[in-house]
Design a protein around this motif. Structure first.
Motif, PDB file in Angstrom:
ATOM      1  N   ALA A 130     -18.952  84.527  61.094  1.00  0.00           N
ATOM      2  CA  ALA A 130     -17.833  84.156  61.963  1.00  0.00           C
ATOM      3  C   ALA A 130     -18.184  84.457  63.419  1.00  0.00           C
ATOM      4  CB  ALA A 130     -16.569  84.909  61.549  1.00  0.00           C
ATOM      5  N   LEU A 152     -20.467  77.594  59.568  1.00  0.00           N
ATOM      6  CA  LEU A 152     -19.330  78.000  58.732  1.00  0.00           C
ATOM      7  C   LEU A 152     -19.362  77.322  57.373  1.00  0.00           C
ATOM      8  CD1 LEU A 152     -16.518  77.758  61.438  1.00  0.00           C
ATOM      9  CD2 LEU A 152     -17.436  79.872  60.417  1.00  0.00           C
ATOM     10  N   GLN A 204     -16.936  76.036  55.826  1.00  0.00           N
ATOM     11  CA  GLN A 204     -16.114  74.814  55.857  1.00  0.00           C
ATOM     12  C   GLN A 204     -16.903  73.626  56.386  1.00  0.00           C
ATOM     13  OE1 GLN A 204     -15.506  77.827  57.225  1.00  0.00           O
ATOM     14  NE2 GLN A 204     -13.458  77.870  58.125  1.00  0.00           N
ATOM     15  N   LYS A 221     -18.408  88.557  58.452  1.00  0.00           N
ATOM     16  CA  LYS A 221     -18.125  88.776  59.854  1.00  0.00           C
ATOM     17  C   LYS A 221     -19.251  88.262  60.748  1.00  0.00           C
ATOM     18  CE  LYS A 221     -16.452  92.385  62.972  1.00  0.00           C
ATOM     19  NZ  LYS A 221     -17.157  91.831  64.105  1.00  0.00           N
ATOM     20  N   ALA A 245      -9.086  84.859  67.934  1.00  0.00           N
ATOM     21  CA  ALA A 245     -10.514  84.524  68.011  1.00  0.00           C
ATOM     22  C   ALA A 245     -11.008  85.129  69.318  1.00  0.00           C
ATOM     23  CB  ALA A 245     -10.704  83.005  68.008  1.00  0.00           C
ATOM     24  N   ARG A 299     -12.858  88.199  61.855  1.00  0.00           N
ATOM     25  CA  ARG A 299     -12.930  88.591  60.435  1.00  0.00           C
ATOM     26  C   ARG A 299     -13.233  90.063  60.308  1.00  0.00           C
ATOM     27  NH1 ARG A 299     -12.065  84.332  56.589  1.00  0.00           N
ATOM     28  NH2 ARG A 299     -11.802  82.557  57.976  1.00  0.00           N
ATOM     29  N   GLN A 308      -9.924  78.170  70.880  1.00  0.00           N
ATOM     30  CA  GLN A 308     -10.400  77.803  69.553  1.00  0.00           C
ATOM     31  C   GLN A 308      -9.380  76.954  68.794  1.00  0.00           C
ATOM     32  OE1 GLN A 308     -13.511  77.972  68.829  1.00  0.00           O
ATOM     33  NE2 GLN A 308     -13.738  78.874  70.865  1.00  0.00           N
ATOM     34  N   ILE A 338     -15.504  84.566  54.863  1.00  0.00           N
ATOM     35  CA  ILE A 338     -16.589  84.309  55.804  1.00  0.00           C
ATOM     36  C   ILE A 338     -17.105  85.647  56.312  1.00  0.00           C
ATOM     37  CG2 ILE A 338     -17.247  83.137  57.933  1.00  0.00           C
ATOM     38  CD1 ILE A 338     -14.926  81.244  57.502  1.00  0.00           C
ATOM     39  N   VAL A 379      -8.002  77.351  59.797  1.00  0.00           N
ATOM     40  CA  VAL A 379      -9.223  77.858  59.170  1.00  0.00           C
ATOM     41  C   VAL A 379      -9.994  76.691  58.535  1.00  0.00           C
ATOM     42  CG1 VAL A 379     -10.110  79.234  57.250  1.00  0.00           C
ATOM     43  CG2 VAL A 379      -8.452  80.221  58.839  1.00  0.00           C
ATOM     44  N   MET A 426     -18.526  81.840  66.447  1.00  0.00           N
ATOM     45  CA  MET A 426     -17.714  82.032  67.658  1.00  0.00           C
ATOM     46  C   MET A 426     -18.597  82.040  68.910  1.00  0.00           C
ATOM     47  SD  MET A 426     -14.673  82.418  68.920  1.00  0.00           S
ATOM     48  CE  MET A 426     -14.629  82.374  70.709  1.00  0.00           C
ATOM     49  N   GLY A 455     -12.181  74.936  60.797  1.00  0.00           N
ATOM     50  CA  GLY A 455     -13.330  75.654  61.344  1.00  0.00           C
ATOM     51  C   GLY A 455     -13.020  76.538  62.534  1.00  0.00           C
ATOM     52  N   VAL A 456     -11.744  76.874  62.735  1.00  0.00           N
ATOM     53  CA  VAL A 456     -11.431  77.805  63.826  1.00  0.00           C
ATOM     54  C   VAL A 456     -11.999  79.183  63.468  1.00  0.00           C
ATOM     55  CG1 VAL A 456      -9.562  79.025  65.024  1.00  0.00           C
ATOM     56  CG2 VAL A 456      -9.368  76.559  64.558  1.00  0.00           C
ATOM     57  N   PRO A 457     -12.892  79.718  64.304  1.00  0.00           N
ATOM     58  CA  PRO A 457     -13.560  80.977  63.950  1.00  0.00           C
ATOM     59  C   PRO A 457     -12.722  82.207  64.288  1.00  0.00           C
ATOM     60  CG  PRO A 457     -14.509  80.078  65.970  1.00  0.00           C
ATOM     61  CD  PRO A 457     -13.422  79.136  65.549  1.00  0.00           C
ATOM     62  N   PHE A 458     -11.656  82.389  63.540  1.00  0.00           N
ATOM     63  CA  PHE A 458     -10.820  83.579  63.726  1.00  0.00           C
ATOM     64  C   PHE A 458     -11.640  84.838  63.454  1.00  0.00           C
ATOM     65  CE2 PHE A 458      -7.080  80.796  62.505  1.00  0.00           C
ATOM     66  CZ  PHE A 458      -6.405  80.937  63.709  1.00  0.00           C
ATOM     67  N   HIS A 470     -21.496  75.761  65.835  1.00  0.00           N
ATOM     68  CA  HIS A 470     -20.186  76.324  65.511  1.00  0.00           C
ATOM     69  C   HIS A 470     -19.734  75.822  64.147  1.00  0.00           C
ATOM     70  CE1 HIS A 470     -15.599  75.462  66.226  1.00  0.00           C
ATOM     71  NE2 HIS A 470     -15.754  76.361  65.300  1.00  0.00           N
ATOM     72  N   LEU A 471     -19.774  74.516  63.962  1.00  0.00           N
ATOM     73  CA  LEU A 471     -19.239  73.943  62.721  1.00  0.00           C
ATOM     74  C   LEU A 471     -20.186  74.134  61.540  1.00  0.00           C
ATOM     75  CD1 LEU A 471     -17.815  70.641  64.242  1.00  0.00           C
ATOM     76  CD2 LEU A 471     -16.562  72.745  63.679  1.00  0.00           C
ATOM     77  N   ILE A 499     -14.622  68.905  61.521  1.00  0.00           N
ATOM     78  CA  ILE A 499     -14.607  69.104  60.073  1.00  0.00           C
ATOM     79  C   ILE A 499     -13.431  68.294  59.545  1.00  0.00           C
ATOM     80  CG2 ILE A 499     -14.017  70.800  58.275  1.00  0.00           C
ATOM     81  CD1 ILE A 499     -15.625  72.860  59.972  1.00  0.00           C
TER      82      ILE A 499
END
Ligand SMILES: Cc1cc2nc3c(=O)[nH]c(=O)nc-3n(C[C@H](O)[C@H](O)[C@H](O)COP(=O)(O)OP(=O)(O)OC[C@H]3O[C@@H](n4cnc5c(N)ncnc54)[C@H](O)[C@@H]3O)c2cc1C
Ligand code: FES
Lengths: 641, 254
Positions: B150, B188, B190, B147, A161, A139, A168, B145, A131, B154, A134-137, B184-185, B130
């Motif tokens: 996220a 988020l 983070q 939904k 993900a 939610r 991911q 985060i 997490v 994704m 930045g792994v977009p699990f 993507h980064l 990151i």
């Protein structure tokens, strides 16, 4: 022989304290000294990329070798369903103890307690780490992480993900790796394939690799070598593995002294798309997570050719729900696979070739709505539609088991070191944690546990005493001799100039294995395979046709070397299956089953890891045994009823 | 069904290439496009001719290895589909199909249909990450985060790095790839601390290898993961902002 040290080096103390205790007792390398050590990491999948990135962060110098054009393309990228962790975010009774227990039981009591317990402990940190990267699990609306349940578990501990969890997680590790490449701690050697291990004075000191673009052979020298080269499922030709996955790195290491453990423990995954014709080049997995909402059935009557929607409910056999009421469609993979095989063998298979069973979502769609199903499995449904031309929202999917994962691998101790000192093995390439059967969503967990947390903590124990020792120079005779052996083998492959392609032999080998050493095995079928494989190998070396030269990009040559190794390795796999006269997990010997057809273990005689030693060309490999001692869990007959 | 394949052959980066024509008779419509190439290669080997080199691995549209320009379109006619997922039933019987490698200055040819896409790795190395060294992470659920965030991250993260966007672009630009990773980064929480340095580093590295984006939009149509061109707007906006911001910061420091 007889000099092999099969000490698993399990630390003393209560199970729950072993890892802590061990981390305290290993020797450390001072941060300022770490850059004086070179570690060669082969493989950039979850295990290799996470290990290389973490070792780089710690300050070691890492040479990362992968045959892929980019680390991000390693086979791990294809994992769909998810990754387990004992977070107990669902408050559904999960705990480290339960994940440990489920893994030991799922593995049919053929794994080492201490390793599995550590895996369950570390699982929690993996999710935190991913997490943060930045792994977009997935939610929930409140912003917290979502979970799902996965085959073989009664709790929801799987993080995911969408249907692209492996992608991911691998991108997370790859990005951490990229940061270290920029920082200068890791050097990346892409499109470079390891073809041999260099062993000097009984220690792993380097590798010989081929630059796949120029054909040049390269020598790498280091204080330690780490293999994270994935599984060997492609020995069966048709499998869910990526086409390039192969066993060369581990097989070559085996020939240089690393013992190979439990090669016959292969996993057949129940939910794959059945083969459609003889050109089929690989099989596609439909994630196991589909079993959460899909119901598996076949027509109750043999030869019922009606389209599925015309078969009324009471003329369908939901055979998993019927036979295993407690777990239903979520029984472990080996159990689900054999049950499907039984239906198809009995003539109740569905589809044009009658080689599948239905996985039906109509009820889930009616209950949850199409959009929920689309949200959960959209990309899988799309994938299915592309391959088969059928729409799974309206027509049930057809599935059939296929080779998917290999629990066997190079033997490693608690530190993940093989029987060759200085050679570590991580991820699917080792045998360590899954026993005779792996639970869904546990391979990603193990690969990342090994790479992020275990190896970085244990490798210092090996390196610390080597402080000040230079690596073996690459012009040392041992490097020259190993390189000569590699180049002679390449010349041999090119000089046969026979009539048959490499793929021809690979398909043939796959057929021999699938027919005789697949979902079911018997002494008779295994003896048959033991006769056929050496003959096929001989034919290969007499009649294979590898065109082109060695000094350029040559994919036929790459494949030829890999298949030549598969032809040797396959024999060991079958020999192991022949010697293990019991059924356990994915290893099902027809002679050993309970009255209702479940795997019948023989703990009195086979509660051990079979670790095979290479005894030279043409000689029978030597079996060594690591006894498995169960202190925390009492082995019982697995029951999912 | 029957197909005529015109395939690009090129023995190496420095030698000129040419098209080779092969009649593929009686092939199954259930075959995948790469299985058609397997079949062709088996035939070539039987005739003693070197098989066609092409990149592939997962054969399920996720690794990003496969990379064929099919009748002038990256990955062929089917939307949202990588070459390996294309099945012959989607092609007209009797058609002539021209197959070429990705053609872009940033992707030099290695052999036949295989190109070198390492420049993508260089963009990631420049800042597509990151900073979170192993062991330093807080509990995963401490970072809330929403939904939607996220999900949007994704959507961008689904990029498989195949390079179809570059191959489709008349300028050989890599904006969509870079924007997808950047978004993507940077969507988020983070990813916020490094956001403004990330955008500058990634864009500068991208410009070293690839052409400039003039908003043709071909990239989105070619993307096998249907990544939205909107991410490019985010990248461009952030790049401009970052330069102002970084200049202001530099000014304050000076
Ligand atoms: C379709 C599919 C879906 C799956 N889904 C899941 C899932 O949902 N959850 C789960 O937990 N597990 C899943 N698995 C299993 C899991 O993906 C793998 O076990 C795991 O990713 C293996 O990771 P690894 O790092 O050990 O090896 P790999 O990812 O296979 O990486 C091997 C690396 O080694 C390199 N390599 C190999 N040999 C050499 C050599 N000789 N020289 C140089 N480099 C070499 C390769 O280039 C590659 O970089 C799935 C598997 C498949 C096939
Ligand atoms: S081969 Fe992996 S995306 Fe096509």
């Amino acid at each position: 022989m007889g000099t092999v040290d099969l000490d698993p080096k399990v630390p003393p103390g209560p199970l729950a304290e072993k890892w802590d205790h061990h981390r305290f007792s290993v020797k450390l390398v001072n941060p300022a000294n770490r850059r004086r050590f070179t570690v060669i990491v082969v493989g950039s999948g979850l295990a290799g990329a996470s290990a290389a990135a973490t070792l780089g962060e710690l300050g070691y110098r890492v040479e990362l070798v992968t045959f892929h054009d980019s680390p991000r393309r390693a086979h791990s990228i294809a994992a769909q369903g998810g990754i387990n962790a004992a977070k107990n975010y669902r408050n559904d009774g999960d705990s480290i103890q339960r994940l440990f227990y489920d893994t030991i039981k799922g593995g049919d009591y053929r794994s080492r307690e201490a390793n599995v317990y550590r895996l369950a402990q570390v699982s929690v940190e993996i999710i935190d780490q991913c997490v943060a990267q930045g792994v977009p699990f997935a939610r929930e609306y409140g912003g917290l992480l979502d979970n799902r349940s996965f085959g073989g578990a009664q709790v929801s501990r799987t993080f995911y993900a969408r249907g692209q969890t492996g992608q991911q997680l691998l991108l997370g590790a790859y990005q951490a790796l990229a940061r270290q490449i920029t920082a200068g701690t890791v050097r990346l050697w892409n499109r470079t394939e390891m073809l041999d291990l260099v062993v000097h004075d009984g220690r792993a000191v380097g590798i010989i690799a081929r630059d796949l673009v120029t054909g040049e052979l390269r020598r790498f020298s280091g204080h330690a070598v780490v293999l994270a080269t994935g599984g060997y499922g492609n020995v069966f030709f048709l499998s869910t593995n990526a086409k390039a996955s192969n066993a060369t790195a581990v097989w070559r290491a085996h020939r240089r002294g690393a013992l190979f453990a439990n090669p016959c423990f292969t996993q057949i995954h129940p939910t794959c798309i059945p083969a459609s014709d003889e050109f089929q080049s690989k099989l596609t997995l439909m994630s196991e997570s589909l079993r959460n909402d899909g119901r598996i059935w076949v027509p109750a009557r043999i030869g019922d050719d009606r389209p599925p929607h015309e078969i009324p409910d009471d003329e369908r056999d939901y055979f998993l729900e019927r036979r295993y009421p407690a777990f239903g469609n979520l029984v472990p993979r080996d159990v689900a696979s054999r049950a499907a095989k039984r239906e198809v063998d009995a003539g109740r298979g569905v589809g044009p070739l009658r080689n599948g069973v239905y996985l039906d979502f109509s009820e889930a769609i009616a209950r949850l709505g199409r959009s929920v199903i689309e949200e959960r499995y959209g990309n899988l449904f799309q994938m299915y539609e592309r391959i088969t031309g059928e729409d799974p929202y309206t027509v049930p999917m057809r599935i059939y088991p296929a080779v998917h994962y290999t629990m066997g691998g190079l033997w490693v101790d608690y530190n993940l070191m093989s029987t060759v000192p200085g050679l570590y093995v991580l991820g699917e390439a080792n045998f360590s944690d899954h026993g005779a059967n792996r639970l869904g969503a546990s391979a990603l967990m193990q690969g990342l546990a090994d790479g992020y947390f275990v190896l970085p903590a244990t490798i210092s124990d090996w390196l610390a005493p080597l402080l000040g020792e230079p690596t073996v120079p690459i012009d040392d005779p041992v490097f020259t001799a190993t390189e000569t052996a590699v180049s002679e083998r390449i010349h041999r492959l090119l000089s046969v100039q026979g009539r048959r392609s490499v793929d021809h032999f690979h398909r043939e080998l796959g057929r021999v294995l699938w027919d005789n050493c697949g979902m079911e095995r018997s002494a008779e079928s295994l003896d048959k395979a033991l006769g056929e494989i050496p003959a096929l190998r001989e034919e290969f070396w007499a009649d294979v046709r590898v065109l082109g030269g060695e000094e350029h990009f040559n994919q036929s040559l790459e494949k030829a070397g890999r298949v030549a190794d598969f032809l040797e390795f396959a024999e060991l796999l079958v020999r192991d299956a022949r010697h293990r006269e019991e059924s356990c997990g994915g290893h099902f010997r027809v002679e050993y089953q309970t009255p209702d057809g479940e795997a019948l273990r023989n703990d009195a005689e086979f509660a051990y890891v079979a670790a095979w030693e290479w005894a030279g060309e043409g000689a029978e490999p030597v079996l060594h045994r690591e006894p498995l001692v169960f202190e925390a869990v009492q082995p019982t007959q697995r029951s999912y009823k | 069904m029957d197909l005529t394949l015109r395939v690009w052959r090129q023995a190496g980066p420095e030698v000129p290439g040419h098209f080779e024509t092969h009649e593929m008779r009686d092939v199954s419509p259930d075959m995948s496009f790469l299985e058609l190439f397997d079949t062709l290669n088996e035939r070539l080997i039987a005739e003693g001719r070197e098989p066609v080199a092409f990149d592939h691995d997962c054969r399920e549209g996720i690794c990003g290895s496969c990379s064929m320009m099919i009748n002038g379109r990256p990955h062929g006619p089917e939307r949202g589909t990588a070459t390996c997922q294309l099945h012959l039933r989607k092609l007209p019987d009797g058609a002539t199909i021209t197959v070429e490698p990705w053609r872009a200055a940033g992707f030099p040819i290695i052999r036949d249909l295989v190109v070198d896409r390492s420049a993508f790795d260089r963009i990631i190395e420049a800042g597509g990450y990151i900073t979170a060294p192993t062991g330093s992470a807080p509990d995963a659920n401490e970072i809330l985060i929403p939904k939607e965030v996220a999900d949007a991250a994704m959507d961008a993260a689904a990029c498989i790095g195949c390079g179809a966007c570059v191959a489709a672009c008349p300028n050989g630009a890599a904006q969509l790839f870079t924007a997808a990773k950047y978004a993507h980064l940077s969507l988020l929480p983070q990813g916020q601390p490094e956001r403004w340095t990330r955008v500058v580093r990634m864009v500068r590295e991208m410009e070293r290898w690839f052409g400039s984006c003039t908003n043709h939009g071909e990239c989105e149509a070619a993307c096998p993961k249907e990544i939205s061109i909107d991410f490019i707007a985010l990248l461009n906006r952030d790049y401009v902002k970052a330069q102002l911001r970084n200049r202001a910061l530099a000014g304050q420091r000076g």
